[in-house]
Design an enzyme around this catalytic site. Structure first.
Site, PDB file in Angstrom:
ATOM      1  N   GLY A  50       0.808  -1.218   0.000  1.00 18.34           N
ATOM      2  CA  GLY A  50       0.000   0.000   0.000  1.00 18.34           C
ATOM      3  C   GLY A  50       0.832   1.253   0.000  1.00 18.34           C
ATOM      4  O   GLY A  50       0.411   2.311   0.442  1.00 18.34           O
ATOM      5  N   CYS A  51       2.048   1.123  -0.486  1.00 20.40           N
ATOM      6  CA  CYS A  51       2.954   2.247  -0.461  1.00 20.40           C
ATOM      7  C   CYS A  51       3.291   2.611  -1.891  1.00 20.40           C
ATOM      8  O   CYS A  51       3.643   1.753  -2.686  1.00 20.40           O
ATOM      9  CB  CYS A  51       4.206   1.804   0.273  1.00 20.40           C
ATOM     10  SG  CYS A  51       5.103   3.161   0.916  1.00 20.40           S
ATOM     11  N   GLN A  52       3.173   3.890  -2.240  1.00 22.24           N
ATOM     12  CA  GLN A  52       3.413   4.249  -3.625  1.00 22.24           C
ATOM     13  C   GLN A  52       4.895   4.163  -3.984  1.00 22.24           C
ATOM     14  O   GLN A  52       5.250   3.788  -5.086  1.00 22.24           O
ATOM     15  CB  GLN A  52       2.891   5.657  -3.899  1.00 22.24           C
ATOM     16  CG  GLN A  52       2.571   5.838  -5.365  1.00 22.24           C
ATOM     17  CD  GLN A  52       2.057   7.211  -5.656  1.00 22.24           C
ATOM     18  OE1 GLN A  52       2.795   8.187  -5.629  1.00 22.24           O
ATOM     19  NE2 GLN A  52       0.774   7.311  -5.935  1.00 22.24           N
ATOM     20  N   SER A  53       5.742   4.511  -3.019  1.00 18.02           N
ATOM     21  CA  SER A  53       7.175   4.312  -3.222  1.00 18.02           C
ATOM     22  C   SER A  53       7.541   3.032  -2.489  1.00 18.02           C
ATOM     23  O   SER A  53       6.963   2.711  -1.456  1.00 18.02           O
ATOM     24  CB  SER A  53       7.950   5.477  -2.635  1.00 18.02           C
ATOM     25  OG  SER A  53       7.668   5.563  -1.245  1.00 18.02           O
ATOM     26  N   ASN A 119       1.369   6.264   1.655  1.00 18.96           N
ATOM     27  CA  ASN A 119       2.747   6.209   2.144  1.00 18.96           C
ATOM     28  C   ASN A 119       3.033   4.983   2.994  1.00 18.96           C
ATOM     29  O   ASN A 119       4.154   4.737   3.403  1.00 18.96           O
ATOM     30  CB  ASN A 119       3.092   7.461   2.940  1.00 18.96           C
ATOM     31  CG  ASN A 119       2.176   7.621   4.133  1.00 18.96           C
ATOM     32  OD1 ASN A 119       1.629   6.632   4.634  1.00 18.96           O
ATOM     33  ND2 ASN A 119       1.994   8.835   4.590  1.00 18.96           N
TER      34      ASN A 119
END
Ligand SMILES: Cc1ncc(COP(=O)(O)O)c(C=O)c1O
Ligand SMILES: Cc1ncc(COP(=O)(O)O)c(C=O)c1O
Lengths: 138, 403, 403, 138
Positions: A50-53, A119
């Site tokens: 669930g983290c874009q990066s 994030n």
């Protein structure tokens, strides 16, 4: 140092800043000093969802204490990880499990606490607690 | 174009974000809505909400007429020959899945389909799911350094085995306007049908579907000042008749027994269940609103914004723009060397500026450039040069924080 | 229950139809909307409209949170164990088709499915479409003279070949409340799953899905004071994991290349494309509104309306009510001997009274009674005894015109 | 009599009524005197689509004039059919094709003129014109 004390320390440090820019700049600074995850552990199974990066988290038990390490492609994510690691790394699993998280709100990162945030802060906290739970049974 | 007046039509543009004036540059994800559209929704629910078709009472009749009138507005806007060739769906994704399901039994393992390398996941995954079942082969039109389709490869993979070609009119990730007329004409020469995904195009210019002679065209209302949960599929009559229904339910049947069910005529065959009545009506109002401003006016204005913004952003060192096709709509996808898109997006938000970061549901495009994502700013006719100036200034401050 | 206050919440109830006060008795087709729900839609578009998930900017975050919060409201209302077992769909018809598609590959020609004879077309046609492909056999639970399911036949056709049973919670054509707890328990003993179509039930009473232990449950927001174009599917985790995705598109994937695509976790696997964000939020508001009134209060009030209306209508000579189950919600389906339902509906409309006439998307029920349709009056908690008196008087005048 | 004259006659008759009830009662009366479709032509292929009650329509050419016949399960639909038949039956195909329909509006049946109405009025008019077209080529 106790988790609570470290958290108070962090709150105090952040309270010195007048605006969000200074806060974020400080967080970015903190990110640079993070306990970096060993390259051999920088693998997909240690990615936080669930983290874009990409955000890797790892934990090991040394002398009854959990040592977390992490890394992220994004510098802000790394800074957020630093804020967590500083409080929870090098603590006993039980202390981590019972720790309160309100300091995140108090230093002005509340907006990051939504479970849908890209994030991964919430997932990261969950994963840290999972590690603590796993190690507390050992 | 009276920009002050137009901005006044959009209530959300008056809000503050993180203490700053809200600057919305995420228009490719979804558009904002003018009061006219918002009010049409309230008006519907306050005055004539009812289930439609087959209702003999006045309010049901009013709702049915408004719903069917929306279909006719869409028909006229896209210059569709027959109103029953306009299927109201819940959006582009639904539309494309409907067609993919329709071709499930039409195609087999000897058939080939061609997908452009610029597609949104919505125009890739349904075909993969279909091909897994019927064995059709998928071929790809690759993209070049400028983010344009490589038409030479298209020519070489197009053959009489090709049954279907899928391409978006405009790429949501890069803004590239694809040469769909050429793609269609070439496909037709070899007997292949073409589906054009217009989700990203239809907010920016008007498309004449009869002139284009396309087989299927689709869009989502939420991209063009309309509400969420409604979209359309145009399909040529001959295809819509050939395809089996997608969903079963009320409205789409003419006769039901436990032994046998016969399906209703077009368009109802593809509109099972209670439709998004209110959504369709507001979709029609959104088209009216845009046509009242005029698409030529919108296009000119947006092009000047794009040019202005491109020049400003290019002046930032280490900033690379992905997608530099000559023919582009108001999208700028970029990265700054050494800095993650997520960091830029997060900090721009602190300045009240909304941009999108990530893959934009177009992972193959990102893979092509060997990147994990971009920062995407996308404009609409209600944006201004001042907003672009603010973006430029804020971006510089953000970069110095991150640098 | 303060009926004056409640009626004041529904702006449409103040309108006139053909010069008379509007009396809306077509609630089984769709419900009217309170100001709270209508305003939540305007509020969304005026203040925080954005595409959701993966957006790093504030407004996208606000929209995402509101959307996910709606899911949690639905979860709590139906007492669902995990929020990811709540799939947001465009309505009941979509939900059922999603499940039918999911079982397409799970079932084969040795398997049997059971459908109740009271079903809406939405719960018949998708299974016929599925059975045509995988060869599963369809068995029917017939209905008796009172419009109740014949549970003896159910016992006799249920076997360990049965894989799925479909039944609506409440029949939209007759108002019958089905003994779903019994149906579920018996099916589970033989290892069959049960899908309950709650479209007609959920406006009238609250259902505890964990207690019911049902495998799938579905409803449409427009039936319970929410907007059009949004509904929900509850599925037990084990089933949702087993079923393939229904539609391909954005949101529902975790990784896309042209070679291979991996699907996202629940619930996103089943929510392809931009969802009806605003619709979902307003759906949640509608549930809040109903829960604030309280479902016990609603049920009691509606039952007293039903009783009152049934007695009055029964006093009309030659009037026959179809569906006289003891357990019924606020629906009265009737015919008057020698008079076509259409004529009654058309003339009642002249008195400002909205009823539905025809088959009510339940042709097999009509076939059972050997009729081509009925006049259906259906009540909601915002209706009054005075309105029923008006119905009674107008109906008598209509009958004398037609008689 | 010419179509236009019959229409004027119908308009005049309906203008005598003060409210919709009288109008509808009159229309229902008219329905009873309709030229009924021969039972052998009361078949599915003569059904008008989009009608909630079954509505059959038939036409034949006699001495250069079209004779329409119809029937419906619903008495109002039958009345509407009667209003059409009275004006258009026993006319030449060309006269039917060129006939104006505004009298329907003028007698207060405009509400029935929406193409989505479940009474099939619009489809019925269409079908009558189709018949006229077919016979005009003979
Ligand atoms: C029992 C029942 N099932 C299914 C449906 C279909 O619901 P929708 O049209 O909202 O998809 C309805 C409503 O028309 C219904 O009453
Ligand atoms: C090019 C393109 N195709 C398809 C889609 C999918 O549209 P929706 O999510 O409205 O179904 C989008 C928007 O996200 C798009 O930009």
């Amino acid at each position: 140092m106790e988790i609570k004390k470290i958290q108070d320390e962090i709150i105090e440090e952040f309270s010195l800043f007048e605006d969000w820019m200074q806060k974020y700049e400080y967080m970015i600074e903190l990110g640079k000093s993070i306990e970096l995850i060993d390259p051999k552990n920088k693998i997909d199974s240690n990615l936080i969802k669930g983290c874009q990066s990409k955000l890797w988290l790892f934990a090991e038990l040394k002398n009854g204490k959990i040592i977390y390490s992490a890394d992220s492609e994004a510098i802000i994510t790394k800074g957020i990880a630093a804020v967590l690691l500083r409080a929870f790394s090098n603590q006993t699993p039980l202390d981590v499990l019972s720790a309160d998280l309100s300091y995140i709100d108090q230093i002005g990162l509340k907006e990051h606490l939504s479970p849908t945030r890209a994030n991964g802060l919430v997932s990261m906290i969950k994963q840290m607690k999972y590690y603590a739970l796993a190690y507390s049974n050992k | 174009m009276d920009i002050a007046k137009i901005r006044n039509d959009f209530p959300i543009l008056k809000r503050k974000v993180n203490g700053n004036n809200f600057i919305y540059l995420d228009n490719a994800a979804t558009s904002q809505k003018p009061n006219l559209v918002i009010d049409s929704i309230s008006d519907y629910y306050k005055n004539y909400n009812s289930n439609i078709h087959r209702g003999v009472h006045t309010v049901s009749q009013e709702a049915t007429d408004a719903y069917e009138n929306a279909r006719i507005k869409i028909q006229k806007h896209f210059n569709v020959k027959n109103s029953y060739e306009v299927i109201l769906t819940s959006g582009t994704t639904h539309s494309i899945n409907l067609v993919a399901n329709g071709f499930l039994e039409i195609l087999n393992e000897n058939d080939e389909i061609i997908i452009s390398g610029l597609e949104h996941h919505s125009n890739i995954v349904p075909w993969q799911m279909m091909a897994e079942k019927n064995g059709a082969k998928i071929k790809i039109i690759p993209i070049n350094e400028n983010g344009e389709l490589d038409m030479k490869v298209y020519d070489s993979i197009l053959s009489n085995k090709t049954k279907l070609v899928f391409v978006n009119h405009v790429s949501n990730a890069l803004g590239t306007v694809n040469p769909i007329k050429k793609i269609i004409d070439k496909a037709h020469k070899l007997g292949a049908a073409v589906l054009v995904d217009g989700a990203q195009a239809s907010a920016h210019f008007k498309t004449d579907l009869q002139k284009l002679n396309v087989d299927f065209y689709t869009t989502s209302a939420h991209k063009l000042c309309g509400p969420t949960g409604i979209g359309m599929l145009f399909g040529k009559e001959k295809w819509l008749k050939k395809m089996p229904p997608y969903q079963g339910g009320g409205e789409m049947i003419s006769d039901v027994t436990f032994e046998k069910t016969t399906y209703a005529d077009l368009p109802h065959k593809f509109e099972a269940g209670t439709p998004n009545v209110c959504g369709a009506i507001a979709f029609g109002v959104a088209l009216d609103y845009l046509n009242d401003i005029g698409f030529e006016v919108i296009e000119n204005y947006e092009n000047s914004l794009l040019k202005y913004a491109t020049e400003k952003l290019k002046s930032i060192s280490k900033l690379k723009i992905y997608g530099e096709s000559k023919d582009k709509t108001s999208v700028i996808s970029f990265n700054v060397k050494g800095i993650h898109a997520y960091d830029i997006g997060t900090l721009l938000d602190k300045f009240g500026i909304a941009v999108r970061t990530g893959q934009h549901c177009a992972q193959p495009v990102m893979d092509h450039f060997g990147i994990s994502g971009t920062v995407r700013v996308s404009f609409s006719f209600y944006n201004t040069k001042e907003e672009i100036d603010k973006l430029y200034d804020s971006l510089n401050r953000v970069l110095s924080m991150l640098g």
